[in-house]
Design a protein around this motif. Structure first.
Motif, mmCIF file in Angstrom:
data_model
loop_
_atom_site.group_PDB
_atom_site.id
_atom_site.type_symbol
_atom_site.label_atom_id
_atom_site.label_comp_id
_atom_site.label_asym_id
_atom_site.label_seq_id
_atom_site.Cartn_x
_atom_site.Cartn_y
_atom_site.Cartn_z
ATOM 1 N N PRO A 125 0.813 -1.331 -0.169
ATOM 2 C CA PRO A 125 -0.307 -0.237 -0.495
ATOM 3 C C PRO A 125 0.831 0.951 0.040
ATOM 4 O O PRO A 125 2.621 1.443 0.492
ATOM 5 N N GLN A 126 0.647 2.247 -0.893
ATOM 6 C CA GLN A 126 1.737 3.466 -0.404
ATOM 7 C C GLN A 126 1.197 4.774 0.413
ATOM 8 O O GLN A 126 -0.376 4.515 1.022
ATOM 9 N N VAL A 127 1.516 5.132 0.815
ATOM 10 C CA VAL A 127 1.300 5.974 2.208
ATOM 11 C C VAL A 127 0.982 7.473 2.105
ATOM 12 O O VAL A 127 1.694 8.282 0.921
ATOM 13 N N ILE A 128 1.017 8.018 2.892
ATOM 14 C CA ILE A 128 1.711 9.699 3.336
ATOM 15 C C ILE A 128 3.240 9.916 2.376
ATOM 16 O O ILE A 128 4.139 9.511 3.310
ATOM 17 N N ASP A 129 3.030 10.799 1.578
ATOM 18 C CA ASP A 129 4.486 11.586 1.463
ATOM 19 C C ASP A 129 5.317 12.858 2.226
ATOM 20 O O ASP A 129 5.021 13.892 1.830
ATOM 21 N N HIS A 130 5.069 12.072 3.630
ATOM 22 C CA HIS A 130 6.363 13.017 4.852
ATOM 23 C C HIS A 130 7.316 11.823 5.674
ATOM 24 O O HIS A 130 6.622 10.269 5.211
ATOM 25 N N ASP A 131 9.073 12.818 5.155
ATOM 26 C CA ASP A 131 9.683 11.378 5.626
ATOM 27 C C ASP A 131 9.435 11.761 7.027
ATOM 28 O O ASP A 131 10.027 11.136 7.944
ATOM 29 N N SER A 132 9.515 13.133 7.549
ATOM 30 C CA SER A 132 9.049 13.126 9.276
ATOM 31 C C SER A 132 8.109 13.424 9.644
ATOM 32 O O SER A 132 6.826 14.959 9.051
ATOM 33 N N ALA A 133 7.286 13.200 10.736
ATOM 34 C CA ALA A 133 6.375 13.724 11.487
ATOM 35 C C ALA A 133 6.119 15.285 12.028
ATOM 36 O O ALA A 133 5.184 16.132 11.779
ATOM 37 N N THR A 134 6.642 16.153 11.937
ATOM 38 C CA THR A 134 7.284 17.804 12.334
ATOM 39 C C THR A 134 6.517 17.973 10.884
ATOM 40 O O THR A 134 6.574 19.642 11.032
ATOM 41 N N THR A 135 6.985 17.856 9.499
ATOM 42 C CA THR A 135 6.190 18.865 8.549
ATOM 43 C C THR A 135 4.530 18.507 8.179
ATOM 44 O O THR A 135 4.355 18.866 7.134
ATOM 45 N N LEU A 136 4.061 16.927 8.555
ATOM 46 C CA LEU A 136 2.916 16.906 8.216
ATOM 47 C C LEU A 136 2.106 18.500 9.125
ATOM 48 O O LEU A 136 2.774 18.847 10.634
ATOM 49 N N PRO A 137 0.923 18.511 8.724
ATOM 50 C CA PRO A 137 -0.240 19.192 9.413
ATOM 51 C C PRO A 137 -0.221 18.857 10.908
ATOM 52 O O PRO A 137 -0.730 18.178 10.931
ATOM 53 N N PRO A 138 -0.255 20.340 11.695
ATOM 54 C CA PRO A 138 0.009 20.224 12.996
ATOM 55 C C PRO A 138 -1.617 19.340 13.518
ATOM 56 O O PRO A 138 -1.332 19.012 13.941
ATOM 57 N N GLU A 139 -2.544 19.473 12.912
ATOM 58 C CA GLU A 139 -3.536 18.690 13.582
ATOM 59 C C GLU A 139 -3.763 17.557 13.359
ATOM 60 O O GLU A 139 -4.916 17.091 14.178
ATOM 61 N N VAL A 140 -2.785 17.234 12.342
ATOM 62 C CA VAL A 140 -3.001 15.614 12.735
ATOM 63 C C VAL A 140 -1.881 14.997 13.459
ATOM 64 O O VAL A 140 -1.110 14.089 12.981
ATOM 65 N N GLN A 141 -1.110 16.234 14.164
ATOM 66 C CA GLN A 141 0.171 15.893 14.684
ATOM 67 C C GLN A 141 -0.184 14.753 16.107
ATOM 68 O O GLN A 141 -1.147 15.366 16.208
ATOM 69 N N PHE A 142 0.649 14.359 16.762
ATOM 70 C CA PHE A 142 0.298 13.823 18.024
ATOM 71 C C PHE A 142 0.258 14.921 18.907
ATOM 72 O O PHE A 142 0.804 16.453 19.082
ATOM 73 N N SER A 143 -0.549 15.071 20.673
ATOM 74 C CA SER A 143 -0.606 15.674 21.007
ATOM 75 C C SER A 143 0.922 16.280 21.692
ATOM 76 O O SER A 143 1.486 15.028 22.184
ATOM 77 N N PHE A 144 0.978 17.562 22.746
ATOM 78 C CA PHE A 144 2.455 17.613 23.520
ATOM 79 C C PHE A 144 2.027 16.085 24.716
ATOM 80 O O PHE A 144 3.473 15.786 24.742
ATOM 81 N N THR A 145 1.379 16.019 25.263
ATOM 82 C CA THR A 145 0.906 15.326 26.066
ATOM 83 C C THR A 145 1.742 14.122 25.353
ATOM 84 O O THR A 145 2.449 13.262 26.201
ATOM 85 N N LYS A 146 0.644 13.654 24.235
ATOM 86 C CA LYS A 146 1.239 12.164 23.136
ATOM 87 C C LYS A 146 2.749 11.968 23.062
ATOM 88 O O LYS A 146 3.318 10.631 23.180
ATOM 89 N N GLU A 147 3.155 12.562 22.820
ATOM 90 C CA GLU A 147 4.316 12.543 21.907
ATOM 91 C C GLU A 147 5.450 12.943 23.052
ATOM 92 O O GLU A 147 6.473 12.103 22.971
ATOM 93 N N ASN A 148 5.127 13.802 24.015
ATOM 94 C CA ASN A 148 5.974 13.804 25.161
ATOM 95 C C ASN A 148 6.289 11.870 26.417
ATOM 96 O O ASN A 148 7.550 11.359 26.217
ATOM 97 N N GLU A 149 5.481 12.013 26.305
ATOM 98 C CA GLU A 149 4.589 10.021 26.746
ATOM 99 C C GLU A 149 5.144 9.265 25.950
ATOM 100 O O GLU A 149 6.428 8.185 26.675
ATOM 101 N N PHE A 150 5.262 9.041 25.113
ATOM 102 C CA PHE A 150 5.958 8.247 24.218
ATOM 103 C C PHE A 150 7.884 8.316 24.332
ATOM 104 O O PHE A 150 7.992 7.167 24.407
#
Length: 672
Positions: A152-177
């Motif tokens: 299957p094809q995937v999203i054309d982004h190599d880094s999560a930081t380049t994703l639009p902010p609304e589909v990124q992890f919340s600050f809490t989830k990212e730091n906890e991870f």
């Protein structure tokens, strides 16, 4: 002069507030307002509700859009996370405009009312243009990319930081991870286990688990018992392989004499007629070459496992062949063989289980398919579309977790390449094979259970809980979609919907893009002609991204925390004759110390719920303001709560409770 009262809702999340100047413009069917600065001396702080008055010369008519944009305050450029806008009109109407997006400085957002509409129902020209503008922008932000040919094809982004902010992890989830991952690494380094290449000196030495669950304890005590080995085919990490066997494959020449003790004098033919013989065939692994881990070759097998459901309802293994082609060097192992021979044969099966479960049933069938559904939804269904509103909770965080998986788990230097026997070239080949063999019926739980002949097998809690969850989701989806699609003609007429399924068909399941083709040879639809087709497909999407992911993900540390039950790699080839296996040989075959503990650390990380996880049926965004959809959500939540109570009541009677499909434990989306 008329007055519109605007209430802004700032998200209650880290850094959601802003001191920027926020401007608003209302657009209706009759006129539009002047741009107005929503001046707020104290700024928009997280969790705040603030009210403003918009003066207009006359009524704007039916409100179509709200435009928001931001300008820096005193050179300070930050973002604002707006949950929603509420507008009270001069006519006495109250209209909600969902947002749930970050607004960056010098950026614009166009919001539509919460009331859902299909593309052919948005008859106002301004509304049509806004829908088209939104999709054009979304298709620029979310582009398809080939990950590996035949997958299957995937999203054309190599880094999560380049994703639009609304589909990124919340600050809490990212730091906890990242904190959890860092803690695991520190513990491994301090204990000296992480880089140790020695074999374990005894099975007892493996008892290093911390934070043990009841299931880990059970695994440690029962991992080498046939009852538990068979139980896992039904209720373990991968309850998807086993199927009823009515004819013994020629490549698996088990005789009645071999299994007479297991069948208590009955014959295979008799027990197959009764429906008591089952098979798990790992042929998908045939011919794959094991990875090299820490400079040492690892070995893969493609076992066949014959199982017998005895009169007490226990699923018991009665024969194991470790490679697909029968030969003198490929003996059929039996429970009557020496304990060491039989244990080692089962260990090779559990290692095969690791590869097939992680790559096919976990990575492909939940993570990658969830990404396909997510990208297709974001590219083709604008926010007013009812299916966008229905699916939005089920696409949260999926893109970021998958990007992280591609960079840290299945990359050339990631976990699978470093610590597993199925890593390297074999991983990509296995993923291709799994994609090529994936059918639509396999993704639809009722069809899958029926096709595998497991409708009546006892003690199959994955089936029991999964079927009830499927039915609850299906009931909710059917009522929800029937509210918007009054008949089949509406389904055919919805061009946005047809583009959505076409992209899933083409980019996800790699079907032909010819308009003549309606399904792949494996049954995946390329278009929808009826409402019932749509309801079934959407049920599958929600079940896959929530329940199915929970079933194959949440127990990874429970069943894998005791390594011999779920070895990531095996350092010796399978035995080619009986009577030669010793405990030392088993320890030399199992992963070394470093491979073991690094594998356990990753399984811990992948099984850990985040503090901000959203269970199935939880709708944190206020996307609906219509009476019927809101009532359907309440009914959905009530049905889930009743199922949860029922599962908990049953589990009190079980020696090993099955908890993974309790709705309380099912995440709304593939988010870990």
């Amino acid at each position: 002069m008329v007055i519109y009262t605007v209430t802004t809702y700032t998200g209650n999340r880290h850094l959601a507030g802003t001191n920027n100047f926020i401007y608003i413009k209302l657009r209706g069917t009759e006129d539009e307002s002047e741009e107005q600065n929503l001046y707020c001396m104290q700024g928009f702080w997280p969790g705040s509700e603030q009210e403003f008055k918009i003066d207009c010369k006359a009524s704007l008519g039916e409100l179509i859009t709200v435009k928001l944009f931001s300008k820096p305050f005193m050179g300070l450029c930050d973002q604002w996370f707006c949950d929603k806008i509420r507008i009270n009109t001069p006519e006495g109407d109250e209209i909600f405009f969902p947002c749930y997006c970050w607004l960056d400085w010098n950026e614009k957002l166009y919001l539509r009312p919460a009331k859902a509409s299909l593309v052919f129902q948005d008859v106002k020209l301004i509304a049509q243009r806004q829908r088209m503008r939104h999709l054009v922008e979304q298709q620029k932000s979310f582009r398809w990319r080939v990950y590996a040919e035949g997958t299957p094809q995937v999203i054309d982004h190599d880094s999560a930081t380049t994703l639009p902010p609304e589909v990124q992890f919340s600050f809490t989830k990212e730091n906890e991870f990242y904190l959890t991952a860092a803690q695991q690494l520190v513990v491994l380094k301090l204990t000296g286990y992480a880089d140790c290449r020695n074999s374990w000196e005894s099975i007892q030495q493996l008892d290093i688990c911390e934070n043990r669950s009841k299931t880990i304890e059970y695994c440690r005590e029962h991992w080498d018992e046939d009852e538990f080995f068979g139980y896992q085919f039904l209720n373990g990490l991968n309850p998807m392989m086993i199927q009823r066997c009515s004819t013994l494959p020629e490549k698996f020449p088990v005789t009645d004499d071999m299994v007479k003790d297991s069948l208590k004098g009955s014959s295979l033919e008799q027990e197959m007629k009764k429906g008591n013989i089952f098979l798990s065939d790992y042929k998908i692994l045939d011919g794959l070459v094991g990875n090299v881990v820490s400079g040492r070759q690892q070995y893969l097998t493609a076992p066949l496992v014959l199982l017998y459901c005895n009169p007490h309802g226990m699923m018991l293994p009665i024969a194991i062949q470790l490679m697909q082609k029968p030969s003198k060097d490929n003996p059929i192992f039996l429970p009557t063989d020496s304990k060491a021979d039989w244990t080692l044969a089962k260990i090779f099966v559990r290692n095969a289980e690791f590869g097939v479960h992680e790559i096919d049933f976990h990575l492909l069938r939940t993570h990658l398919l969830a990404e396909v559904f997510t990208v297709a939804t974001l590219r083709n269904l604008p926010s007013p579309h009812p299916l966008h509103k229905l699916l939005f909770p089920h696409i949260r965080y999926t893109l970021q977790i998958n990007i992280m998986a591609r960079s840290q788990l299945i990359s050339k230097d990631g976990f699978f390449a470093t610590y597993t026997g199925v890593g390297g070239r074999s991983l990509e080949e296995l993923l291709k094979r799994a994609t090529a063999s994936l059918t639509y019926r396999a993704l639809c739980l009722p069809d899958n259970i029926s096709d595998r002949g497991l409708k009546t097998v006892p003690n199959y809690y994955y089936r029991d809980d999964g079927r009830k969850l499927w039915d609850i989701i299906n009931k909710f989806v059917a009522a929800f979609l029937s509210h918007y699609y009054e008949h089949d003609a509406h389904v055919k007429k919805d061009t946005e919907l047809q583009c959505w399924i076409t992209e899933i068909f083409t980019n996800g399941f790699l079907g032909s893009d010819s308009s003549v083709v309606r399904t792949t040879p494996l049954g995946i639809p390329s278009s929808f002609q009826t409402l019932q087709e749509l309801i079934k497909f959407v049920t599958m999407v929600i079940f896959t991204t929530s329940a199915q992911h929970a079933a194959v993900n949440s127990g990874q540390y429970d069943f894998g925390g005791w390594m011999p039950n779920y070895p990531t790699a095996l350092r010796e080839p399978p035995p080619n004759e009986k009577g030669q296996t010793t405990e030392k040989a088993i320890l030399e075959t199992l992963p070394d110390v470093g491979t073991t503990v690094n594998g356990m650390a990753v399984l811990t990380l992948l099984s850990k719920d985040a503090a901000d996880h959203y269970p199935l049926g939880h709708f944190p965004e206020h996307l609906h303001d219509e009476e019927l959809p809101s009532k359907l959500i309440e009914d959905f939540q009530k049905d889930l709560e009743e199922l949860s109570d029922s599962i908990e009541h049953r589990n009190k009677k079980l020696e090993l409770p099955y908890t993974y499909l309790n709705p309380k434990n099912v995440d709304n989306s593939v988010a870990i």
